[in-house]
Design an enzyme around this catalytic site. Structure first.
Site, short mmCIF file in Angstrom:
data_model
loop_
_atom_site.label_atom_id
_atom_site.label_comp_id
_atom_site.label_asym_id
_atom_site.label_seq_id
_atom_site.Cartn_x
_atom_site.Cartn_y
_atom_site.Cartn_z
N HIS A 185 0.82 -1.22 0.00
CA HIS A 185 0.00 0.00 0.00
C HIS A 185 0.85 1.27 0.00
O HIS A 185 0.46 2.27 0.61
CB HIS A 185 -0.93 0.01 1.22
CG HIS A 185 -2.02 -1.01 1.14
ND1 HIS A 185 -3.17 -0.82 0.42
CD2 HIS A 185 -2.12 -2.27 1.68
CE1 HIS A 185 -3.95 -1.89 0.52
NE2 HIS A 185 -3.34 -2.79 1.27
N ASP A 229 -0.63 -4.87 6.01
CA ASP A 229 -1.63 -5.77 5.42
C ASP A 229 -1.38 -5.96 3.93
O ASP A 229 -0.71 -5.17 3.28
CB ASP A 229 -3.03 -5.19 5.63
CG ASP A 229 -3.15 -3.81 5.01
OD1 ASP A 229 -2.22 -2.98 5.21
OD2 ASP A 229 -4.16 -3.54 4.32
N GLU A 230 -1.98 -7.00 3.42
CA GLU A 230 -2.08 -7.27 1.98
C GLU A 230 -0.74 -7.06 1.25
O GLU A 230 -0.67 -6.32 0.28
CB GLU A 230 -3.15 -6.36 1.36
CG GLU A 230 -4.54 -6.64 1.91
CD GLU A 230 -5.62 -5.82 1.20
OE1 GLU A 230 -6.62 -6.42 0.78
OE2 GLU A 230 -5.48 -4.59 1.08
N VAL A 231 0.29 -7.70 1.75
CA VAL A 231 1.60 -7.54 1.13
C VAL A 231 1.83 -8.63 0.09
O VAL A 231 1.98 -9.81 0.43
CB VAL A 231 2.71 -7.57 2.21
CG1 VAL A 231 4.07 -7.36 1.56
CG2 VAL A 231 2.45 -6.50 3.27
N GLU A 235 -2.60 -9.30 9.46
CA GLU A 235 -1.75 -10.23 8.69
C GLU A 235 -0.39 -10.41 9.37
O GLU A 235 0.22 -11.48 9.27
CB GLU A 235 -1.53 -9.73 7.26
CG GLU A 235 -2.72 -9.90 6.35
CD GLU A 235 -3.56 -8.65 6.26
OE1 GLU A 235 -3.68 -7.94 7.28
OE2 GLU A 235 -4.10 -8.39 5.17
#
Lengths: 518, 518
Positions: free
Chosen positions: B234, B287-289, B338
């Site tokens: 992000h 998050d969301e890596v 996460e």
């Protein structure tokens, strides 16, 4: 877009201690209309960011001198709204000059001034680029309206005031307050104190003092309030407090044409209105009248027979009698177009016909020698969400009207925010920015209006205006301005604001924007 | 709904000249936190209607005495927010009494007081019905958050301030500012002045002084600002100004794990943050890596090999190193879940895990001895428009957590207004009233929360709260509160407001409403 604009290349910085002076003015500002407007303007230009840069060595705009030629401050239809605004590029100190016939022209000038200003991220000051500015401006139409509808959804007073604020940002000058309709009767009528029994609830009401407050709030901002009571249709809620206004308990509208008390109540309302709503006009509705209750109710039917009236005669009788009552209280009357369509030749010659059903009506109205306000629903109804901003922009009130004398009979136009499907939560995003497109149509000289092929440039300018509204706390929506994702919209819309982005005599602007890009 | 409420049957009227006194208080109010809050409160209760009735013969509430026991006014996590509010039914004059440990408890008391007041259409005064009131109150959770996202759409500073205002109306106390994301980097970082080159445009930026202004604005209202930089995913927008932060020009996120300058920039940001964002916590995302750019970029892949790291190792390395940097600037760290799900046992033991993916996470986090904030997306993501207010209300942060020691590790919860599909025009109507349903879940003692079968009563109360917001100029939407037409919603929602409509020990309220019906 003003009538005439010229600009230069000098960037000024606006003093944090910007002063207003009045050298040479004949206006005493006893009600502080100008003083308060100036303070609001300063608040608006300073609202966005913390201003804490240094003025050292920068060209500083220190004050605005406001010259108002006329001493009076009675707002009404046709008041002179013209102004000149000049911002020189040099001087020590530099001061801007506003000249106007009336304080209301000066208010418009202050609004224009505010839209020349931006926060400058380099200096951390308010900048005013492109000086010297010379702006000469006046409205094309004297009537530039927005309708709100507090019967279908109640709107809290602070919301109405916020709508009035937002109107001034695009120089609209008539708030048409469709107060009452079939669904609810939210306003207090001292002469008939049970009328607001037809309100939705205890708290969804306006006292007459609230109405006075709204009128005064609007007048201080150069906005007239046009009050409407829509008769004889759209009036079912009246009978909640006074059931005798209904033809019968099972057939509740239009108002009972056969009863003298109906006209007494109208007289009471308009008498109370005349103490509060000082605009030259009152709106008496007259649209969508389904007269079947009059013939299906034996008592009313008997009255029709007795008076030798058909339903259409009774409709005309009602409208004309209501007009007479309004005139007796000093008002000129606006009626929805059905009255003209059905008995135009019988209407009082001072009647203003309010077009809504579609195009082509204004030309008939003015050909008949009556005045007209244009709100054709296919283009200027804000509850028609499918009409995009360019549809609003391109709606020309003088379409097919070539005779200059007839053109003068078109007082202007009005965009209508009917309340069936909006309330306090979404009214602003539904009004704006589309209303601003109509506002420019109503303000700017015809020859300066954007043509079809200039829509892309106009789109950028309107997007910036939308951004200006957002920065001022007005929840203007994207308004289908760009065929882009919502993320991209934001990207496009706020690059630069206001007149600075206008397509003027030079294309300097684009260059400036580039210079300022990060 | 407060912890404890009792009320009576006496209606008081609030003086137009309502005074605040501080007899017995230890708090000097040097920053005018209390004085300004009182003034705002008076403005709010007087906002709706013109108040011009006569007090003659009516029981008059003349003043509010505010006793604050502690002299300090440092806002931070865990500050005492409790208060007592009593409004006696008799006295000459009658005065209300607020008692709180801190000024921030007193602010909540003033908010509660304001929600006891209504405009009375009969007397044309502000009334405070149902005295005597005795309210004892304190929050269930210390962390009651709302996330805003200024990367997906820029939000003007006045809009952020308006969101902060609205938070105080339901006693939320943490504004989680998700400042930066892939799409834009709107904030100035003095240590790395090119970072905000990643902003959408010239004007869609915040100076660091704007951030200070926002923090101070929030603190004066008892709201903490939790700043977030989301790393290493992000973060694409960081590289607009510093392309070396990208693994490569064609593969732009996550941030380059192999480069020391990546961590220098993070250090610079957090160093700058620590001067501005004084909340105990900073949020580091995590998050969301998607690490594929690390292996597809030869330089980064070589670095991984050299250090004997798999992608998952590098992800952990990055998060832990960023945590250390934050700690070096005095922060405790919040990370998205996460990080816990992937390497919970390696996280600093002071890490607060921010749940978002779904239910059931908080119980695992606290079982592992870490702290947790709950934002499970199925219930508390405001951009999930399909989740209705009762879904928000029924989401219990302590679900399946019975151990009192583990319960203490749940700091609270947060509703998230992600910015992909909202902007300044519709953020408020998307946040409210659903956020208020979550706010009550986070504030009110568990045993006093409404149960499933009490939803109809709760619905009425929440609808009234929505109406309160609308009257205060906050564009709260209908929020699917009633299965009714929009017109009917309005009718139901504003009949009466605030605590007055609460289901308390008696059912007096309904009777009162009827008495006041027109």
């Amino acid at each position: 877009m003003p009538k005439s604009v010229s600009k230069g290349e000098q960037t000024l910085h606006v003093s944090r201690d910007l002063k207003m002076t009045a050298e040479g003015s004949n206006y005493a500002d006893g009600k502080a209309i100008l003083k308060d407007a100036f303070q609001r303007m300063v608040t608006l230009i300073e609202l966005d960011h913390v201003i804490n840069g240094s003025y050292q060595g920068l060209p500083l705009l220190a004050s605005v001198n406001v010259v108002v030629h006329l001493p009076g401050d009675e707002l009404n239809f046709g008041v002179d709204e013209s102004y000149n605004l000049s911002v020189p590029a040099t001087g020590n100190p530099i001061y801007a000059q506003i000249e106007a016939q009336t304080v209301f022209g000066a208010l418009h000038a202050l609004e224009t001034f505010s839209q020349l200003c931006n926060f400058d991220f380099t200096s951390r000051l308010i900048e005013l680029p492109s000086a010297p500015w010379a702006i000469t401006d006046m409205p094309r139409f004297a009537y530039r309206g927005l309708l709100i509808d507090t019967s279908r959804h109640y709107l809290p007073v602070p919301v109405i005031k916020s709508v009035i604020d937002s109107m001034t940002y695009s120089k609209l000058n008539v708030l048409h307050w469709h107060i009452v309709d079939e669904q609810s009767f939210p306003i207090e009528i001292p002469s008939y104190p049970k009328l607001w029994n037809g309100a939705y609830s205890y708290s969804e009401r306006y006292t007459m003092d609230d109405a006075i407050d709204i009128v005064q709030y609007a007048e201080k901002r150069g906005v007239n309030i046009l009050a409407e009571i829509d008769v004889p249709g759209h009036a079912l809620s009246w009978g909640v407090g006074y059931p005798s206004l209904w033809p019968s308990a099972t057939c509740k509208e239009p108002l009972d044409v056969s009863s003298e008390s109906t006209f007494q109540v109208i007289n009471g309302i308009l008498s109370d209105f005349s103490k509060v709503f000082k605009f030259k006009f009152v709106h008496l509705g007259g649209d969508e009248v389904n007269t079947s209750c009059w013939t299906s109710t034996p008592r009313v039917k008997a009255w029709l027979t007795q008076h030798g009236m058909k339903e259409s005669d009774a409709y005309r009788y009602f409208v004309l009698r209501a007009q007479k009552i309004a005139k007796s209280h000093g008002y000129e009357v606006i009626n929805w177009e059905e009255t003209f369509n059905n008995f135009g030749d019988k209407l009082d010659r001072r009647t203003v016909v309010h077009n809504w059903l579609g195009g082509g009506v204004a030309e008939k109205v003015v050909a008949a020698g009556l005045r007209c306000v244009v709100s054709n629903q296919d283009k200027w109804y804000l509850d028609h969400l499918e009409v995009t901003w360019d549809g609003f922009y391109m709606n020309e009130p003088l379409k097919n009207i070539k005779n200059p004398e007839q053109q003068k009979l078109v007082l202007g136009g009005e965009v209508c925010m009917w309340g069936e499907h909006i309330d306090a939560s979404d009214i602003q995003q539904t009004i704006w920015p589309r209303a601003a497109a109509a506002a420019e149509r109503l303000w700017t000289p015809f020859e300066k209006l954007s043509k079809e092929w200039e829509i892309p440039v106009l789109s950028t300018r309107l997007a910036r205006f939308r951004c200006l509204l957002n920065h001022r706390g007005i929840a203007a929506g994207p308004g289908n301005m760009l065929n882009a994702s919502s993320t991209d919209q934001s990207k496009e819309s706020c690059a630069r604001r206001g007149l600075q982005g206008a397509k003027l005599s030079s294309d300097k602007t684009e260059e400036e924007v580039k210079t300022n890009e990060v």
